[in-house]
Design a protein around this motif. Structure first.
Motif, mmCIF file in Angstrom:
data_model
loop_
_atom_site.group_PDB
_atom_site.id
_atom_site.type_symbol
_atom_site.label_atom_id
_atom_site.label_comp_id
_atom_site.label_asym_id
_atom_site.label_seq_id
_atom_site.Cartn_x
_atom_site.Cartn_y
_atom_site.Cartn_z
ATOM 1 N N ARG A 96 -4.122 -16.632 13.156
ATOM 2 C CA ARG A 96 -4.461 -17.778 12.300
ATOM 3 C C ARG A 96 -4.030 -19.077 12.983
ATOM 4 O O ARG A 96 -3.027 -19.136 13.667
ATOM 5 C CB ARG A 96 -3.772 -17.659 10.936
ATOM 6 C CG ARG A 96 -4.160 -16.408 10.160
ATOM 7 C CD ARG A 96 -3.371 -16.317 8.858
ATOM 8 N NE ARG A 96 -3.576 -15.047 8.197
ATOM 9 C CZ ARG A 96 -4.518 -14.798 7.297
ATOM 10 N NH1 ARG A 96 -5.350 -15.777 6.961
ATOM 11 N NH2 ARG A 96 -4.634 -13.611 6.742
ATOM 12 N N TYR A 152 -5.460 -10.365 3.459
ATOM 13 C CA TYR A 152 -4.632 -11.377 2.815
ATOM 14 C C TYR A 152 -4.288 -11.077 1.353
ATOM 15 O O TYR A 152 -3.228 -11.517 0.882
ATOM 16 C CB TYR A 152 -5.307 -12.753 2.904
ATOM 17 C CG TYR A 152 -4.432 -13.834 2.343
ATOM 18 C CD1 TYR A 152 -3.290 -14.246 3.027
ATOM 19 C CD2 TYR A 152 -4.710 -14.422 1.112
ATOM 20 C CE1 TYR A 152 -2.455 -15.215 2.509
ATOM 21 C CE2 TYR A 152 -3.893 -15.396 0.590
ATOM 22 C CZ TYR A 152 -2.765 -15.788 1.287
ATOM 23 O OH TYR A 152 -1.942 -16.748 0.765
ATOM 24 N N GLN A 194 -1.965 -12.158 13.653
ATOM 25 C CA GLN A 194 -3.264 -12.204 12.992
ATOM 26 C C GLN A 194 -4.172 -13.314 13.520
ATOM 27 O O GLN A 194 -5.323 -13.416 13.107
ATOM 28 C CB GLN A 194 -3.065 -12.358 11.483
ATOM 29 C CG GLN A 194 -2.412 -11.138 10.838
ATOM 30 C CD GLN A 194 -2.732 -11.003 9.377
ATOM 31 O OE1 GLN A 194 -2.923 -11.989 8.676
ATOM 32 N NE2 GLN A 194 -2.803 -9.766 8.896
ATOM 33 N N GLN A 207 -1.225 -4.865 11.720
ATOM 34 C CA GLN A 207 -1.760 -6.029 12.412
ATOM 35 C C GLN A 207 -2.961 -6.626 11.685
ATOM 36 O O GLN A 207 -3.175 -7.843 11.730
ATOM 37 C CB GLN A 207 -2.161 -5.647 13.837
ATOM 38 C CG GLN A 207 -0.997 -5.242 14.729
ATOM 39 C CD GLN A 207 -1.431 -5.027 16.173
ATOM 40 O OE1 GLN A 207 -2.155 -5.839 16.743
ATOM 41 N NE2 GLN A 207 -1.003 -3.918 16.771
ATOM 42 N N SER A 208 -3.732 -5.802 11.011
ATOM 43 C CA SER A 208 -4.966 -6.287 10.385
ATOM 44 C C SER A 208 -4.912 -6.253 8.864
ATOM 45 O O SER A 208 -5.955 -6.225 8.210
ATOM 46 C CB SER A 208 -6.149 -5.448 10.874
ATOM 47 O OG SER A 208 -5.944 -4.061 10.560
#
Length: 506
Positions: A306, A365, A304, A361-362
């Motif tokens: 981050r 949250y 992702q 993958q997307s």
């Protein structure tokens, strides 16, 4: 109130002065171990890039600590009963800090694996000693439940502090810095612990049986190694031989304990359904969780995109849920029942892991955060109550050995979880169909693929990373499904094995 296991009474009913200050030192040790475990997962992509380990070496870096600690916990818990729990805690803490430096400056995968193994030797002295000292500091069952809840909540808080602090360090320093944060914590623990912790040991402990130590270590490592290698590479002769030798060593260990006048571990404790049920619940719960947790930080960072600090914050809901649940778990078990709280907590974790089987993958949250919150709450309820059941089932003179059983179940579950679920993720990932020119290193780990992409043409690198990330997520969701199945099975087992088990009120 009746129970399947009656806690032994003690002649020391007077509350010990300074016990809550002493508890603060014990939870500091727990905080240290929890932080160390979580920062490793966060640092894994950087370790993978710098040391270039193979996929198998990366798994060894992740689980050799648990292998060694699982093999030595019972021995170290028993040693603490004999030479003094305060003494072994402080010696172990000092060693833990010193070996952390070796972890920080490891320059090859082999040195890193050795450093993690040595850290396991030191870590094996810490957890049994902390729980055993709680058993000896708090004689009132309600106070002890609260103390265990604080102990567990601190461990959970460490899982939050570790990624956040580690993320900040990784954004500004090299990956070895995440291990050096152990040093100031260790210094405070040793200095303050010398003054505040009372010494306790078994009055007539008997000799520390070296043969039992060797058998338990050989048995644990042999069995776990066999499971790991079989899952990773199939039933090879070497793995089967290691498993057979490990099983024989564990059998001889049990036989020897039954014949010794003062055994290293009183295996007769397992005749009690409550004790056995609590230990089994811990083992299966950690098995179902640990492999997934090991790869979650890689998912947040490498899939992702981050940053390390952001990935650390993303894992915060699990710690919040565990802290809150751990503090109220004892009260909930007394109001409802031990089995409902433990089985319910395990079922909640299982359902949360099942929800993670749909991530991509997307994935946004909200789903990840909600699942982590439920996982944390379920773990806080179940682990706190099982620790209370295990500790209250033995006389305080055997607290070290009983604590070691609890921690052995935890670490063995962690080792098996990383070995089994981690191997599932790695096995699925290795088969991703990369474009022409994809180097072999990219198939070893996702971190290796990200590093390899920096040396490839942009279009080829983008295609390779897309297929690599898709394969990693496929492996992760499959592992989440296996973990969910294990947790739901553990919930059913706990419901039946903890029947009629209660926490004492007085």
């Amino acid at each position: 109130m009746t129970s399947a296991i009656r806690p032994h009474t003690t002649t020391e009913e007077t509350p010990r002065p300074g016990r809550w200050l002493a508890l603060s030192v014990l939870v500091l040790a727990v905080l240290l171990v929890a932080v160390d475990a979580t920062v490793l997962g966060l640092a894994t992509p950087y370790i993978s890039e710098d040391l270039a380990p193979t996929g198998t070496q990366l798994l060894w870096i992740g689980d050799v600590y648990s292998f060694v600690i699982a093999g030595l916990l019972v021995s170290m818990g028993s040693l603490g009963d004999r030479i003094g729990r305060k003494r072994i805690l402080l010696y172990g803490a000092a060693a833990f800090g010193a070996i952390s430096v070796l972890n920080a400056y490891a320059h090859t995968p082999e040195v890193m694996i050795l450093a993690r193994a040595l850290l396991g030797v030191a870590g094996a002295t810490l957890m049994p000693a902390t729980l055993a000292l709680i058993r000896n500091l708090f004689h009132d069952p309600r106070e002890r439940s609260l103390a265990i809840g604080i102990w567990g909540a601190t461990a959970s808080a460490g899982t939050a502090v570790g990624p956040i602090l580690g993320g900040l360090l990784l954004e500004h320093f090299w990956w070895g810095s995440v291990f050096l944060i152990n040093l100031p914590v260790m210094a405070v623990l040793v200095v303050v612990g010398i003054k505040l912790l009372p010494e306790s040991r078994t009055p007539q402990p008997g000799p520390w049986d070296l043969a039992s130590v060797v058998l338990s270590l050989a048995g644990m490592i042999g069995v776990v190694y066999a499971v790991k290698e079989t899952v990773s590479h199939g039933p090879a002769p070497s793995a089967l031989a290691a498993g057979l030798l490990g099983a024989v060593a564990l059998y001889l260990f049990v036989r020897r304990q039954l014949t010794l006048p003062v055994p290293l571990l009183d295996v007769r404790l397992f005749r009690h359904p409550g004790f056995s049920g609590a230990v089994l619940a811990d083992l299966l719960a950690v098995l179902g969780l640990s492999g997934l947790v090991f790869f979650l930080s890689q998912y947040l960072q490498l899939v992702q995109g981050r940053r390390p600090f952001e990935a650390g914050l993303a894992e915060l809901p699990a710690a919040i849920g565990a802290v809150v649940a751990g503090l109220i778990a004892g009260r909930a078990a007394r109001r409802f029942s031990v089995r409902s709280v433990v089985a319910g907590g395990l079922a909640a974790i299982g359902l949360a892991l099942a929800a993670l089987t749909v991530i991509g993958q997307s994935t946004g949250y909200p789903l990840l955060g909600a699942a982590l919150l439920v996982v944390g709450a379920g773990a806080g309820f179940s682990f706190t109550v099982t620790a209370d059941v295990i500790l209250s089932s033995v006389p305080k003179e055997q607290a070290g050995a009983a604590s070691a059983v609890s921690e052995t179940a935890y670490e063995l579950g962690a080792a098996l979880g990383i070995a089994v679920l981690g191997s599932i993720v790695t096995g699925v990932y290795r088969g991703f169909p990369g474009p022409a020119g994809t180097p072999a290193a990219a198939h070893e780990s996702l971190g290796g693929a990200v590093e390899a992409a920096t040396h490839m043409p942009a279009a080829t690198a983008a295609r390779m990373l897309d297929t690599a990330r898709e394969a990693f997520v496929n492996g992760l969701t499959l592992a989440a499904g296996v973990g969910a199945t294990v947790l739901l099975a553990a919930s059913v087992a706990a419901w039946f094995m903890l029947r009629n088990q209660h926490l004492d009120n007085t």
